[in-house]
Scaffold this motif. Structure first.
Motif, short mmCIF file in Angstrom:
data_model
loop_
_atom_site.label_atom_id
_atom_site.label_comp_id
_atom_site.label_asym_id
_atom_site.label_seq_id
_atom_site.Cartn_x
_atom_site.Cartn_y
_atom_site.Cartn_z
N ASN A 194 32.46 45.16 8.85
CA ASN A 194 33.30 44.00 8.54
C ASN A 194 32.99 43.46 7.14
O ASN A 194 33.88 43.04 6.42
CB ASN A 194 33.06 42.89 9.55
CG ASN A 194 33.49 43.30 10.93
OD1 ASN A 194 34.39 44.13 11.06
ND2 ASN A 194 32.84 42.75 11.93
N TYR A 195 31.70 43.48 6.81
CA TYR A 195 31.32 42.97 5.50
C TYR A 195 31.88 43.86 4.39
O TYR A 195 32.37 43.38 3.38
CB TYR A 195 29.80 42.87 5.39
CG TYR A 195 29.26 41.68 6.13
CD1 TYR A 195 29.21 40.44 5.52
CD2 TYR A 195 28.83 41.79 7.45
CE1 TYR A 195 28.74 39.33 6.20
CE2 TYR A 195 28.36 40.70 8.13
CZ TYR A 195 28.30 39.46 7.50
OH TYR A 195 27.86 38.38 8.19
N GLU A 196 31.80 45.18 4.63
CA GLU A 196 32.33 46.09 3.62
C GLU A 196 33.83 45.86 3.43
O GLU A 196 34.33 45.79 2.31
CB GLU A 196 32.09 47.55 4.05
CG GLU A 196 30.65 47.99 3.89
CD GLU A 196 30.37 49.27 4.66
OE1 GLU A 196 31.25 50.15 4.69
OE2 GLU A 196 29.27 49.39 5.23
N LEU A 197 34.54 45.72 4.58
CA LEU A 197 35.98 45.50 4.51
C LEU A 197 36.30 44.21 3.75
O LEU A 197 37.09 44.21 2.81
CB LEU A 197 36.55 45.38 5.92
CG LEU A 197 37.12 46.65 6.56
CD1 LEU A 197 37.78 46.27 7.87
CD2 LEU A 197 38.14 47.29 5.63
N ASP A 225 37.41 41.77 -3.37
CA ASP A 225 36.84 42.26 -4.61
C ASP A 225 35.57 41.46 -4.90
O ASP A 225 35.43 40.83 -5.94
CB ASP A 225 37.86 42.10 -5.76
CG ASP A 225 37.50 42.98 -6.93
OD1 ASP A 225 36.45 43.63 -6.85
OD2 ASP A 225 38.25 43.01 -7.91
N TYR A 226 34.66 41.49 -3.92
CA TYR A 226 33.62 40.48 -3.83
C TYR A 226 32.76 40.36 -5.08
O TYR A 226 32.59 39.26 -5.62
CB TYR A 226 32.73 40.77 -2.61
CG TYR A 226 31.79 39.65 -2.29
CD1 TYR A 226 32.26 38.43 -1.84
CD2 TYR A 226 30.41 39.81 -2.44
CE1 TYR A 226 31.41 37.40 -1.54
CE2 TYR A 226 29.56 38.77 -2.13
CZ TYR A 226 30.06 37.57 -1.68
OH TYR A 226 29.21 36.55 -1.40
N GLY A 227 32.25 41.51 -5.57
CA GLY A 227 31.33 41.43 -6.71
C GLY A 227 31.93 40.71 -7.89
O GLY A 227 31.36 39.78 -8.45
N LYS A 228 33.16 41.13 -8.23
CA LYS A 228 33.81 40.56 -9.40
C LYS A 228 34.16 39.08 -9.17
O LYS A 228 33.94 38.24 -10.03
CB LYS A 228 35.08 41.36 -9.71
CG LYS A 228 35.47 41.26 -11.15
CD LYS A 228 36.41 42.39 -11.54
CE LYS A 228 36.96 42.07 -12.90
NZ LYS A 228 38.40 41.98 -12.94
N SER A 229 34.71 38.79 -7.97
CA SER A 229 35.08 37.41 -7.67
C SER A 229 33.86 36.51 -7.69
O SER A 229 33.91 35.39 -8.20
CB SER A 229 35.73 37.30 -6.30
OG SER A 229 36.74 38.23 -6.16
#
Lengths: 298, 334
Positions: free
Chosen positions: B83-86, B92-96
């Protein structure tokens, strides 16, 4: 008017220098947009790639909001009644909690930290994500129906309502009880403000009252309440303003939908002005009433 | 004398109770029952606040089948971090995260810097029309920014300072999709809840005794030097508190972000569309025509929310004192 010369004059100039960012910002980003949006609310705004043209149509947008638009009246009354009921509940709740948190007991710091948590975690979009999701709401109600959960409030409600006393009043109370989570997460700042007020009351007052034979209940109403009554005003205004800016507000949703979705700037401005004026009137009247009851110690 | 004291302390509780005609027992019973009641009440309310977070944590580790399994309530049967990966890929977690952090930090610093100047100006100087300008600060607190959002929207879409741009290049600037307008507003104290910060900082500076300022003046400090050397070091707690608020509220803010920072990937705006992304992904990549199931969407939204608030939770753990203490000590009064 006072004469400003010599040192006074120099201080006045530096004072203006210090607040100049505010003055510039206020004129550029508050006054001028307000005037423009007021003007736009009387116009039909036509947005072209090259620029905007305003066609003066008088009060038509306002008339449309109240008579033609099917949902605005309903939304406005719903939001306002929700605001009033919730604000009162928040005030009572936060006063009560502040009284408890002001006592001495083990783990007080931890409890305070938990109560303050919603200020951080339930602001902005996060609140909106939780409550605005229509899908989730429908699932929740479905689950409740199918599992047929017998909640305590429902049972109590049946008992009290069938006995037939003040059905409407009970409904309001039960709504608050069911929505206690909303009340709790919205009262973090208010609790802190009340707490800070409670801590400024000197304990010698309570001691004197106790020697004179006051019970705790009496000293709550005769000492605590008047001493922090000015904070009720601050908290009341803060609560209402906070409520107006919450992201799960239907009216704000409608305004931004009209603006971005339908590119109907004139109508959107009219809606926001109606909302703004109503809120200002409510704040004005209620704070006038509260300020009558405020007691100033010094 | 001391011997007698010791002797009186050795009398048992019941003996003393008998001497006081049962008053002592009554007192003791009241205080114990009050503290038990209080503990139950506080535990209940703390649970009410924490339960959604705990629920999100447990749901975020579940596989889809666990969600529909009525035997599984809070401890997942099939433990997964998928779920976390999804959620991370949808947002776009890193960039956001980097964007959100950069913007929140820079905006908070800018806002608090300006608000400190203004708050100090209101607290320590006498100048004509001071009351009027302060009324304007109150007005800024009270006016919902949504009222002026329509015209601000257009203002920055066709941005022009007194027609200079049009004269030179023949067209107006479209600043709506850049970060610049928001920085400009922050520099003018019109950002998120800036009126409140001005009010709090002014309240703090007002309580500093005038003698301190006069002593500095006698010792040869100018206005600016007094401000920098005498006043600012004192104001550290309230400034930290305001800074933390500015940072956190900016982090979760949806309104200004949606309006001015639409093109920048921010956690708050990404979170708002995570459910739609999820749906699109299920339809396009997994080729399931019906879209994502409601339960699983719920799960992904919870995971996303958790990922947005985790940095704030960590911040709160370390800076809890900074948030609460200075706010309660500054004494907000009207």
């Amino acid at each position: 008017m006072k004469k400003y010369d010599g040192l006074m004059r120099r201080k006045a100039i530096s004072g203006y220098l210090f607040i100049s960012p505010f003055i510039i910002g206020f004129i550029a980003f508050m006054i001028s947009p307000m005037i423009r949006s007021l003007y736009m609310s009387f116009c039909n705004v036509d947005v072209q790639p090259g620029g905007i043209t305003n066609y003066w149509i008088g009060l038509e947008n306002y008339v449309r909001a109240f008579t033609i638009d099917t949902e605005f009246n309903r939304m406005l009354t719903e939001e306002l009644s929700r605001m009033m009921i919730n604000s009162v509940a928040i005030m009572v709740f936060s006063f009560f909690v502040a009284l408890i948190l002001n006592q001495k007991f083990k783990g007080r710091a931890l409890v305070r930290a938990v109560f303050f948590l919603p200020v951080i975690l339930s602001s902005g979009v996060i609140l909106g994500v939780e409550t605005n999701n229509a899908l989730l709401a429908s699932v929740q109600s479905m689950v409740e129906e199918t599992t047929n959960t017998a909640s305590i409030t429902d049972a109590l409600k049946t008992i009290l309502v069938t006995s037939g006393v003040g059905v409407r009043a009970f409904d309001v109370v039960f709504d608050i009880v069911d929505g206690i989570y909303d009340v709790v997460i919205a009262s973090g700042i208010q609790i802190i403000i009340f707490l800070s007020g409670l801590q400024t009351i000197s304990s010698s007052m309570y001691e004197a009252a106790k020697i004179d034979g006051c019970t705790t209940w009496e000293s709550l109403w005769k000492i605590t309440f008047p001493m922090i009554s000015s904070l009720f005003l601050v908290n009341w205004i803060y609560t209402i303003v906070d409520f107006c800016m919450r992201s799960d507000n239907q009216i704000l949703d409608k305004i931004s939908e009209q603006m971005i979705g339908h590119i109907n700037y004139g109508f959107a401005s009219a809606l926001s002005w109606i909302y703004f004026l109503v809120v200002i009137v409510i704040i004005g009247i209620s704070s006038f009433i509260i300020s009558k009851g405020v007691y100033y110690y010094d | 004398m001391t011997k007698k004291n010791n002797a009186s302390q050795k009398i048992s509780f019941w003996e003393r109770n008998r001497q006081s005609d049962g008053y002592l027992l009554k007192q003791k019973a009241t205080s114990v029952s009050v503290s038990i009641l209080r503990a139950i009440l506080l535990f209940g309310m703390c649970f009410l606040i924490l339960q959604p977070i705990l629920m999100k944590i447990s749901v975020s580790f579940m596989e889809e089948q666990d969600l529909y399994n009525t035997m599984v309530i809070s401890i997942p049967e099939h433990f997964t971090t998928y779920n976390y990966e999804l959620s991370a890929s949808f947002m776009d977690y890193g960039k956001s995260l980097a964007n959100t952090f950069g913007i929140s930090l820079s905006v908070a610093i800018l806002q608090i810097f300006v608000c400190t100047l203004v708050g100090y100006g209101f607290a320590r100087f006498e100048f004509p029309f001071k009351k009027l300008w302060f009324a304007c600060v109150i007005l800024v607190i009270v006016i919902p920014p949504q009222t002026i959002s329509t015209s601000l929207h257009l203002h920055f879409k066709y941005f022009d300072i007194m027609g200079i741009g049009k004269l030179l290049t023949g067209k107006t600037l479209n600043l709506r999709s850049s970060i610049l307008p928001y920085y400009m507003m922050s520099a003018g104290c019109m950002g998120l809840k800036n009126g409140l910060y001005i009010f709090m900082i002014r309240q703090f500076f007002r309580n500093i005794p005038k003698e301190l300022e006069e002593a500095a003046y006698v010792d040869g400090c100018g206005t600016l030097k007094t401000f920098l050397r005498i006043m600012l070091p004192d104001a550290k707690p309230i400034l930290t508190s305001c800074f933390l608020f500015a940072f956190v509220w900016q982090w979760t803010d949806g309104f200004y972000s949606k309006m001015f920072l639409g093109n920048v990937r921010l956690l708050s705006t990404q979170l708002a569309v995570i459910a739609d992304r999820m749906d699109a992904w299920v339809v396009n990549t997994l080729k399931i025509p019906g879209g994502a199931s409601v339960g699983y969407t719920n799960c992904i939204v919870s995971t996303g929310t958790l990922m947005v608030i985790v940095p704030l939770l960590i911040l709160y753990l370390f800076a809890q004192k900074g948030f609460v203490e200075s706010l309660s000590s500054s004494g907000i009064k009207m």
